[in-house]
Design an enzyme around this catalytic site. Structure first.
Site, short mmCIF file in Angstrom:
data_model
loop_
_atom_site.label_atom_id
_atom_site.label_comp_id
_atom_site.label_asym_id
_atom_site.label_seq_id
_atom_site.Cartn_x
_atom_site.Cartn_y
_atom_site.Cartn_z
N SER A 200 81.15 17.47 -74.37
CA SER A 200 80.72 18.69 -73.72
C SER A 200 81.65 19.84 -74.04
O SER A 200 82.86 19.71 -73.95
CB SER A 200 80.67 18.47 -72.20
OG SER A 200 80.53 19.70 -71.52
N LYS A 201 81.05 20.99 -74.38
CA LYS A 201 81.84 22.20 -74.57
C LYS A 201 82.51 22.60 -73.26
O LYS A 201 83.62 23.12 -73.25
CB LYS A 201 80.95 23.33 -75.08
CG LYS A 201 80.57 23.21 -76.54
CD LYS A 201 79.65 24.31 -76.99
CE LYS A 201 78.24 24.08 -76.50
NZ LYS A 201 77.26 24.98 -77.14
N ARG A 202 81.81 22.35 -72.16
CA ARG A 202 82.35 22.72 -70.86
C ARG A 202 83.65 21.99 -70.56
O ARG A 202 84.58 22.53 -69.99
CB ARG A 202 81.31 22.42 -69.77
CG ARG A 202 81.74 22.80 -68.37
CD ARG A 202 80.62 22.53 -67.39
NE ARG A 202 79.41 23.26 -67.77
CZ ARG A 202 78.21 23.04 -67.23
NH1 ARG A 202 78.06 22.11 -66.31
NH2 ARG A 202 77.17 23.74 -67.61
N GLU A 203 83.71 20.72 -70.97
CA GLU A 203 84.91 19.92 -70.72
C GLU A 203 85.88 19.92 -71.90
O GLU A 203 86.90 19.25 -71.86
CB GLU A 203 84.49 18.48 -70.36
CG GLU A 203 83.65 18.41 -69.10
CD GLU A 203 83.30 16.98 -68.72
OE1 GLU A 203 84.09 16.09 -69.06
OE2 GLU A 203 82.25 16.76 -68.12
N LYS A 204 85.53 20.66 -72.95
CA LYS A 204 86.38 20.79 -74.14
C LYS A 204 86.78 19.44 -74.73
O LYS A 204 87.94 19.19 -75.07
CB LYS A 204 87.63 21.63 -73.81
CG LYS A 204 87.31 23.07 -73.50
CD LYS A 204 88.57 23.90 -73.38
CE LYS A 204 88.23 25.37 -73.18
NZ LYS A 204 87.56 25.96 -74.35
#
Length: 306
Positions: free
Chosen positions: A233-237
């Site tokens: 996830s990009k959100r969680e890098k």
């Protein structure tokens, strides 16, 4: 970008160049909440660092809304759309079945509203725009295609998604419509993306037919997942390229590790994209239909931890 994004980009780049084709870069920034030129610039810098350069673009969807709205008007003039006043919360709360990606299959709540009923509801809430799909017993609503990585697929639109959005109630054009218009007008003949978007193919193929266009070939590649099975996830890098670059990981190491995951090179071999063109084939990618677990492939090769 995280490594899942890079994997899809690499497969697209190799597929295009192995066939003597070109890569078109399109920034899909329709949603104002996620729109950022700074993020787009970072994405392009990541691609260039990896050697995944492009031949045309960048195009920004946020600058092409008039083209999309004209296509929606064509569909509306043909009587293929209708206003929908259902909220997302109402749809998720309904007992209607859900598609494979978890989204509710639209039950047709607003499909038979009279013009007067629609006008009355529009005074309370702006409508979204939905596309009518054929009834389940209408052959026009059965879409068949062959994915380059996952093989033959057949979907009945009425069963798999129901009438679907082409424009949200806030006026933002839906992804399904925008990419169909762009693929046709930009001459795209092949689309490569993650397996989580496989269910979009039937809707996009149907839209292309309605608008008088040929759908491109589709290829959906395995997803990269964390050890617990969740997607990167990009959100969680997860395995963010900025972090890898900061740790001194060479771009050739990233490319080589991703290529080895689907048998395009041997494990542990660093490589540039242009060095892999001759070894690329969809048969090799198709031989790895399951999601790729990060800790087994990528963490071992990169010597890093999540």
């Amino acid at each position: 970008m995280h490594l899942g994004n890079v994997f899809s980009a690499l497969m697209a780049w190799l597929s295009a160049h192995s066939a003597g084709g070109e890569v078109v870069l399109r920034i899909e920034d329709l949603d104002p909440r996620a729109r950022s030129r700074e993020r787009a610039d970072t994405l392009m810098a990541d691609l260039e660092w990896l050697g995944l350069t492009w031949d045309e673009g960048p195009y920004y969807q946020s600058e092409r809304e008039a083209v999309y709205n004209e296509a929606i008007e064509r569909l509306s003039r043909a009587g293929l759309t209708y206003p929908c006043f259902c909220t997302r919360a109402e749809l998720h709360a309904a007992s209607a079945p859900h598609a494979s990606d978890g989204t509710p299959i639209y039950p047709g709540t607003c499909r038979r509203l009279t013009p007067e009923e629609a006008r009355c509801r529009a005074q309370v809430r702006p409508p979204a725009t939905r596309l009518r799909v054929p009834d389940a017993d209408d052959p026009a609503g059965t879409i068949e295609f062959c994915d380059l990585a996952y093989g033959p697929h057949r979907e009945v639109l009425a069963h798999e998604c129901g009438d679907f959005l082409v424009r949200r109630s806030d006026g933002v054009v839906a992804y399904q419509l925008a990419v169909v218009v762009d693929d046709a007008l930009m001459g795209v003949t092949q689309v490569v993306r993650g397996r989580d978007l496989l269910s979009s193919c039937a809707r996009q193929t149907y839209l292309a037919r309605l608008l008088g266009w040929h759908a491109p070939e589709y290829a959906h590649v395995p997803l990269l997942v964390a050890p617990d099975g969740r997607r990167l996830s990009k959100r969680e890098k997860d395995l963010d390229l900025g972090a890898l670059r900061g740790l001194g990981v060479a771009p050739e190491r990233v490319i080589g590790t991703l290529a080895a995951a689907v048998g395009l090179t041997e494990p542990g071999v660093a490589a540039r994209p242009d060095e892999l063109v001759g070894s690329f084939s969809w048969e090799k990618v198709a031989a790895h239909p399951q999601d790729i677990v990060v800790d087994e492939v990528f963490l071992g090769e990169l010597g890093k931890k999540l």
